[in-house]
Design an enzyme around this catalytic site. Structure first.
Site, PDB file in Angstrom:
ATOM      1  N   ASN A 208       0.980  -1.321  -0.254  1.00 36.06           N
ATOM      2  CA  ASN A 208      -0.076   0.072  -0.122  1.00 36.06           C
ATOM      3  C   ASN A 208       0.783   1.387  -0.239  1.00 36.06           C
ATOM      4  OD1 ASN A 208       0.464   0.869   2.697  1.00 36.06           O
ATOM      5  ND2 ASN A 208      -0.203  -1.159   3.211  1.00 36.06           N
ATOM      6  N   LYS A 287       9.846 -16.221 -10.813  1.00 35.74           N
ATOM      7  CA  LYS A 287       9.189 -15.282 -11.355  1.00 35.74           C
ATOM      8  C   LYS A 287       7.833 -15.815 -12.135  1.00 35.74           C
ATOM      9  CE  LYS A 287       9.046 -11.196 -14.417  1.00 35.74           C
ATOM     10  NZ  LYS A 287       9.679 -10.686 -15.399  1.00 35.74           N
ATOM     11  N   LYS A 335     -13.905  -0.135  15.919  1.00 35.33           N
ATOM     12  CA  LYS A 335     -12.615  -0.916  15.894  1.00 35.33           C
ATOM     13  C   LYS A 335     -12.004  -0.849  17.159  1.00 35.33           C
ATOM     14  CE  LYS A 335     -10.937  -0.624  11.109  1.00 35.33           C
ATOM     15  NZ  LYS A 335     -10.268  -0.030  10.218  1.00 35.33           N
ATOM     16  N   LYS A 339     -11.145  -4.356  19.180  1.00 36.48           N
ATOM     17  CA  LYS A 339      -9.541  -4.699  19.487  1.00 36.48           C
ATOM     18  C   LYS A 339      -8.986  -4.347  20.965  1.00 36.48           C
ATOM     19  CE  LYS A 339      -9.267  -4.545  14.406  1.00 36.48           C
ATOM     20  NZ  LYS A 339      -8.481  -4.496  13.233  1.00 36.48           N
TER      21      LYS A 339
HETATM   22  O1  PMT Z   1       2.783   6.337   6.574  1.00 35.67           O
HETATM   23  P1  PMT Z   1       2.201   7.490   6.184  1.00 35.67           P
HETATM   24  O2  PMT Z   1       2.280   7.913   4.640  1.00 35.67           O
HETATM   25  O3  PMT Z   1       2.437   8.583   6.734  1.00 35.67           O
HETATM   26  O4  PMT Z   1       0.597   7.320   6.427  1.00 35.67           O
HETATM   27  C1  PMT Z   1       0.085   7.118   7.681  1.00 35.67           C
HETATM   28  C2  PMT Z   1      -1.119   5.951   7.450  1.00 35.67           C
HETATM   29  C3  PMT Z   1      -2.148   6.617   6.919  1.00 35.67           C
HETATM   30  C4  PMT Z   1      -0.517   4.860   7.247  1.00 35.67           C
HETATM   31  C5  PMT Z   1      -1.540   6.064   9.146  1.00 35.67           C
HETATM   32  O5  PMT Z   1      -1.820   7.333   9.596  1.00 35.67           O
HETATM   33  C6  PMT Z   1      -2.613   5.033   9.279  1.00 35.67           C
HETATM   34  O6  PMT Z   1      -3.808   5.247   9.327  1.00 35.67           O
HETATM   35  N1  PMT Z   1      -2.273   3.878   9.642  1.00 35.67           N
HETATM   36  C7  PMT Z   1      -3.275   2.693   9.806  1.00 35.67           C
HETATM   37  C8  PMT Z   1      -3.736   2.152   8.621  1.00 35.67           C
HETATM   38  C9  PMT Z   1      -4.586   1.001   8.537  1.00 35.67           C
HETATM   39  O7  PMT Z   1      -4.015   0.066   8.370  1.00 35.67           O
HETATM   40  O8  PMT Z   1      -5.792   1.209   9.129  1.00 35.67           O
HETATM   41  P2  PMT Z   1      -6.583  -0.062   9.486  1.00 35.67           P
HETATM   42  O9  PMT Z   1      -7.910   0.644   9.821  1.00 35.67           O
HETATM   43  O10 PMT Z   1      -6.756  -0.782   8.489  1.00 35.67           O
HETATM   44  O11 PMT Z   1      -6.188  -0.910  10.781  1.00 35.67           O
HETATM   45  C10 PMT Z   1      -6.605  -0.515  11.985  1.00 35.67           C
HETATM   46  C11 PMT Z   1      -5.497  -0.893  12.894  1.00 35.67           C
HETATM   47  O12 PMT Z   1      -5.097  -2.207  12.985  1.00 35.67           O
HETATM   48  C12 PMT Z   1      -4.104  -0.020  12.848  1.00 35.67           C
HETATM   49  O13 PMT Z   1      -3.724   0.292  13.863  1.00 35.67           O
HETATM   50  C13 PMT Z   1      -3.329  -1.101  12.023  1.00 35.67           C
HETATM   51  O14 PMT Z   1      -1.886  -0.936  12.731  1.00 35.67           O
HETATM   52  C14 PMT Z   1      -3.726  -2.351  12.769  1.00 35.67           C
HETATM   53  N2  PMT Z   1      -3.735  -3.666  12.128  1.00 35.67           N
HETATM   54  C15 PMT Z   1      -4.273  -3.702  10.884  1.00 35.67           C
HETATM   55  C16 PMT Z   1      -4.280  -4.949  10.083  1.00 35.67           C
HETATM   56  C17 PMT Z   1      -3.658  -6.028  10.638  1.00 35.67           C
HETATM   57  N3  PMT Z   1      -3.434  -7.263  10.155  1.00 35.67           N
HETATM   58  N4  PMT Z   1      -2.866  -6.036  11.880  1.00 35.67           N
HETATM   59  C18 PMT Z   1      -3.070  -4.465  12.580  1.00 35.67           C
HETATM   60  O15 PMT Z   1      -2.324  -4.455  13.542  1.00 35.67           O
END
Ligand code: PMT
Length: 410
Positions: A208, A287, A335, A339
């Site tokens: 991403n 590949k 969330k 969590k």
């Molecule tokens: O890195 P930058 O370019 O500065 O951008 C910052 C950002 C937009 C990436 C950051 O601000 C941000 O929003 N990060 C979390 C993005 C995300 O994965 O959101 P989510 O809603 O999918 O996940 C929720 C939470 O669960 C997050 O804290 C994530 O780290 C965590 N997660 C998600 C999926 C997973 N499999 N394991 C996790 O721990």
């Protein structure tokens, strides 16, 4: 970051003295009021006029030529400083300070100041490694003088080795760190940042747009505030922040292992990383060749790392981020509850300049009671600072740090 701060910059006579022009500009750009004292030898390498122009203040080059606003000579300079920086610092000035010698304006002013003093040595490698110089550095460090280690590289004398003046940004970071109150001292903060990469053949992966900027801003800010920081980061192009324990990972599975290895030692866990929810079920050893028609890749779920941490966190403060394209507040709060987070930071993606890759972000911070605080567009460093204020309150309420006890990972 340095608005309202007075920096006295001492410049001594080494070839790196020319770099003090850029350093002065860097401090001034951050809002600092910079006053400069040069040794007589320094004026052979760079002119006082250059530094006067860049700092906008008179430059003092010897004890008997004080003028301008400073009323009582070196004592005024010494008392006005919030911080004293000597860059570059020669072996001579380090030796003089260590021996209590005060025989020119710079050494007398350093002697008279109660401000923190940051010394940035720059010299030939053999001089730097000379045991007398090292003894002087140790002696001064032991009584509270700060040092920035010189960098490795090609030196003016054409030798390769340690002795180069660090970059202006590196010195600036040290200055900000020294001036920042250490209200998070004692906290062990685990931060995740950046994207994960989920490979399906040796040259391709699903990922991403996360740049890591938001997570690195937390690491830098928490370290400035005195926390001991572990940064678990997916691949980014950002420099590793100085003074943090850095763990580089690539996939979500690697990130999970790194996080779980550090949970027991942490008092605070901040999950900023954009973790891929899915990974390719199969990884080809070679590949994948282009064939006519379509290609399907089956995806399987990655572990939800923050959920796993939420189940075992005990009193630890757990902060997550939410990336939503609709119904931000409702989805983020759900969330948080699902969590077991203490705070969730929702990115306001509708706001230009917010989210992936920008230096700025606009967020809503929601706590377990459902209380929502809106932070307008600001730098990611400022967002991190504000969120850490909330984290600090929670740590204080819980009496952290204390013995957090072991965690059962299974
Ligand atoms: O890195 P930058 O370019 O500065 O951008 C910052 C950002 C937009 C990436 C950051 O601000 C941000 O929003 N990060 C979390 C993005 C995300 O994965 O959101 P989510 O809603 O999918 O996940 C929720 C939470 O669960 C997050 O804290 C994530 O780290 C965590 N997660 C998600 C999926 C997973 N499999 N394991 C996790 O721990």
């Amino acid at each position: 970051m340095l608005e309202g701060k007075k920096i006295v910059l001492g410049i001594t006579g080494g070839i790196a003295a020319y770099k003090s022009a850029e350093l002065t500009r860097t401090f001034v750009k951050q809002g600092a009021n910079v006053s400069i004292i040069m040794t007589r030898n320094a004026t052979e390498f760079i002119t006082p006029l250059t530094l006067k122009t860049l700092s906008g203040n008179p430059v003092y080059a010897d004890t008997f030529s004080l003028s301008g606003d400073w009323d009582v000579g070196h004592i005024s300079l010494a008392e006005a400083a919030h911080i004293f920086v000597i860059a570059p610092a020669t072996a001579n000035i380090i030796g003089k300070i260590a021996s209590g010698i005060a025989d020119d304006l710079l050494s007398t002013t350093v002697m008279a100041t109660k401000a923190p003093v940051l010394i940035c040595p720059a010299m030939n490698t053999n001089m730097y490694n000379n045991s007398l110089v090292q003894d002087n550095i140790r002696k001064l460090s032991d009584v509270g003088y700060y040092f920035v280690e010189p960098e490795h590289g090609e030196l003016a004398c054409k030798a390769e080795g340690q002795g180069r003046l660090p970059s202006s940004e590196g010195i600036l970071e040290e200055v900000i760190t020294i001036l920042t109150p250490k209200d998070l001292k004692g906290q062990n903060i685990l931060i995740t940042a950046g994207p994960t990469r989920e490979p399906f053949d040796p040259v391709r992966f699903i990922s991403n747009y996360s740049s890591g900027k938001m997570g690195y801003a937390f690491a830098i800010t928490a370290k400035r505030r005195g926390a001991s920081v572990t940064l678990v980061s997916g691949p980014t192009s950002l420099p590793v922040p100085h003074g943090v324990n850095f763990v580089g990972v690539s996939s979500a599975l690697e990130m999970r292992d790194a996080v779980m290895d550090h949970v027991a030692d942490s008092t605070v866990i901040i999950k900023v990383a954009a973790v891929a929810d899915y990974r390719p079920a199969l990884m080809s050893d070679s590949k994948i060749k282009k064939e006519p028609g379509t290609l399907s890749i089956t995806l399987e779920q990655n572990p939800d790392i923050i959920s796993e941490v939420g189940k075992i966190k005990g009193d630890r403060v757990l902060v997550g981020f939410a990336m939503e394209t609709e119904d931000l507040l409702k989805n983020a709060y759900n969330k948080l509850l699902a969590k077991n987070m203490d705070l969730i930071v929702g990115n306001d993606l509708s706001r230009p300049g917010s989210g992936f890759q920008y230096d700025t972000n606009s967020v809503r911070v929601i706590d377990r009671s459902g209380d929502v605080r809106k932070f307008p567009l600001m730098s990611k460093i400022n967002i991190a600072d504000r969120v850490l204020d909330r984290v600090k309150k929670l740590c204080d309420q819980r009496g952290l740090p204390g013995s957090m006890g072991d965690v059962d990972r299974h």
